[in-house]
Design a protein around this motif. Structure first.
Motif, PDB file in Angstrom:
ATOM      1  N   ILE A 136       0.889  -1.170   0.000  1.00  0.00           N
ATOM      2  CA  ILE A 136       0.000   0.000   0.000  1.00  0.00           C
ATOM      3  C   ILE A 136       0.918   1.209   0.000  1.00  0.00           C
ATOM      4  N   ASP A 137       0.967   1.906  -1.123  1.00  0.00           N
ATOM      5  CA  ASP A 137       1.916   2.999  -1.312  1.00  0.00           C
ATOM      6  C   ASP A 137       1.168   4.334  -1.298  1.00  0.00           C
ATOM      7  N   SER A 138       1.293   5.053  -0.196  1.00  0.00           N
ATOM      8  CA  SER A 138       0.594   6.332  -0.057  1.00  0.00           C
ATOM      9  C   SER A 138       1.255   7.453  -0.843  1.00  0.00           C
ATOM     10  N   ILE A 139       2.493   7.249  -1.273  1.00  0.00           N
ATOM     11  CA  ILE A 139       3.189   8.263  -2.062  1.00  0.00           C
ATOM     12  C   ILE A 139       2.750   8.172  -3.521  1.00  0.00           C
ATOM     13  N   LYS A 140       2.741   6.960  -4.068  1.00  0.00           N
ATOM     14  CA  LYS A 140       2.322   6.758  -5.458  1.00  0.00           C
ATOM     15  C   LYS A 140       0.812   6.573  -5.593  1.00  0.00           C
ATOM     16  N   LYS A 141       0.115   6.369  -4.459  1.00  0.00           N
ATOM     17  CA  LYS A 141      -1.336   6.131  -4.447  1.00  0.00           C
ATOM     18  C   LYS A 141      -1.686   4.851  -5.206  1.00  0.00           C
ATOM     19  N   THR A 142      -1.016   3.747  -4.819  1.00  0.00           N
ATOM     20  CA  THR A 142      -1.277   2.457  -5.439  1.00  0.00           C
ATOM     21  C   THR A 142      -1.423   1.373  -4.375  1.00  0.00           C
ATOM     22  N   VAL A 143      -2.140   0.304  -4.747  1.00  0.00           N
ATOM     23  CA  VAL A 143      -2.239  -0.901  -3.922  1.00  0.00           C
ATOM     24  C   VAL A 143      -1.958  -2.074  -4.852  1.00  0.00           C
ATOM     25  N   THR A 144      -0.893  -2.830  -4.582  1.00  0.00           N
ATOM     26  CA  THR A 144      -0.471  -3.891  -5.490  1.00  0.00           C
ATOM     27  C   THR A 144      -0.137  -5.172  -4.735  1.00  0.00           C
ATOM     28  N   ALA A 145      -0.158  -6.298  -5.462  1.00  0.00           N
ATOM     29  CA  ALA A 145       0.322  -7.587  -4.967  1.00  0.00           C
ATOM     30  C   ALA A 145       1.307  -8.104  -6.002  1.00  0.00           C
ATOM     31  N   ASP A 146       2.568  -8.235  -5.612  1.00  0.00           N
ATOM     32  CA  ASP A 146       3.643  -8.579  -6.551  1.00  0.00           C
ATOM     33  C   ASP A 146       3.618  -7.665  -7.773  1.00  0.00           C
ATOM     34  N   GLY A 147       3.339  -6.392  -7.549  1.00  0.00           N
ATOM     35  CA  GLY A 147       3.359  -5.401  -8.616  1.00  0.00           C
ATOM     36  C   GLY A 147       2.095  -5.274  -9.431  1.00  0.00           C
ATOM     37  N   VAL A 148       1.091  -6.119  -9.157  1.00  0.00           N
ATOM     38  CA  VAL A 148      -0.171  -6.095  -9.910  1.00  0.00           C
ATOM     39  C   VAL A 148      -1.245  -5.360  -9.109  1.00  0.00           C
ATOM     40  N   ASN A 149      -1.985  -4.490  -9.765  1.00  0.00           N
ATOM     41  CA  ASN A 149      -3.018  -3.702  -9.100  1.00  0.00           C
ATOM     42  C   ASN A 149      -4.070  -4.588  -8.442  1.00  0.00           C
ATOM     43  N   ILE A 150      -4.337  -4.355  -7.147  1.00  0.00           N
ATOM     44  CA  ILE A 150      -5.418  -5.070  -6.445  1.00  0.00           C
ATOM     45  C   ILE A 150      -6.331  -4.071  -5.720  1.00  0.00           C
ATOM     46  N   TRP A 151      -6.485  -2.904  -6.309  1.00  0.00           N
ATOM     47  CA  TRP A 151      -7.306  -1.871  -5.684  1.00  0.00           C
ATOM     48  C   TRP A 151      -8.695  -2.365  -5.266  1.00  0.00           C
ATOM     49  N   PRO A 152      -9.395  -3.223  -6.055  1.00  0.00           N
ATOM     50  CA  PRO A 152     -10.732  -3.688  -5.643  1.00  0.00           C
ATOM     51  C   PRO A 152     -10.728  -4.460  -4.323  1.00  0.00           C
TER      52      PRO A 152
END
Length: 224
Positions: free
Chosen positions: A173-189
């Motif tokens: 969970i990266d608050s700087i880039k505003k992303t949520v990933t698992a092994d680099g893949v988006n898992i925002w849902p």
């Protein structure tokens, strides 16, 4: 970028670097009968910084290329100085060039919006604990963990919940880039969070649910 690698990579010799204070913007509502003001929607604005360089090139084409490369590297960067523990996460707002009167030398002025902080801090927790944010304002953080067994969800109270995290995949969970990933893949849902996680100044209580995992926090202690 720092004053040493700019010289090595772009033949750019740092002349000066100055930082100007930011400002606090706030809205107020007057209470005439009480002779007081109510403050709301306050926010701290970025500081500004100015950097000046002498840039050299073996010929005019090389000089133009060095200036272009310097400006490209400065578009979005982290600035550090060898004689300071502070760093500045910076976004270039404008630049200018000026002839120096010396062949194949130009002066380049770079202007930035900057966020001042202490160096990146990384803390690994193996259970419920506290984290000290040595900054004096809220700091964005990067949180990572790797589930070792199946679970319906994993949460850190008041920060986030990840539903059905996959075993063996590193979730970030990266608050700087505003992303949520698992092994680099988006898992925002799979994420449930009202806003991206931050650490308040001072001690922050970290409580993991339903059970503790090894969790890594990385953050820049921000300064205003």
């Amino acid at each position: 970028m720092d004053h040493l690698n700019t010289f090595t990579e772009f033949q750019a010799d740092l002349i000066s670097f100055t930082v100007s204070p930011g400002k606090i913007e706030t809205n107020t509502l007057e209470h005439p009968e009480l002779n007081t003001f109510h403050h709301f929607k306050s926010r701290v604005c970025c500081k500004s910084a100015e950097a000046a360089f002498y840039v050299f090139g073996e010929n005019r084409d090389m000089l133009s290329q060095n200036i272009s490369n310097l400006v490209s590297a400065a578009l979005k960067t982290t600035i550090s100085l060898g004689n300071s523990d502070l760093i500045w996460r910076a976004v270039l707002t404008k630049y200018s060039t000026e002839e120096t009167g010396i062949d194949c030398y130009s002066q380049v002025e770079l202007s930035f919006d900057v966020m001042e902080s202490l160096p990146l801090t990384t803390v690994k927790l193996k259970g419920n604990d506290t984290i000290l944010n040595a900054g004096n304002c809220t700091s964005e953080c990067i949180i990572s963990f790797t589930p070792t067994k199946e679970m319906d969800q994993f949460s850190i109270r008041n920060l986030f919940t990840i539903n059905k995290p996959e075993v063996g995949k590193t979730i970030v969970i990266d608050s700087i880039k505003k992303t949520v990933t698992a092994d680099g893949v988006n898992i925002w849902p799979k994420a449930s969070l009202s806003s991206f996680p931050t650490l308040s100044p001072g001690l922050n209580k970290i409580e993991m649910v339903p059970e503790p995992l090894e969790v890594t926090f990385s953050y820049y202690p921000m300064l205003i």
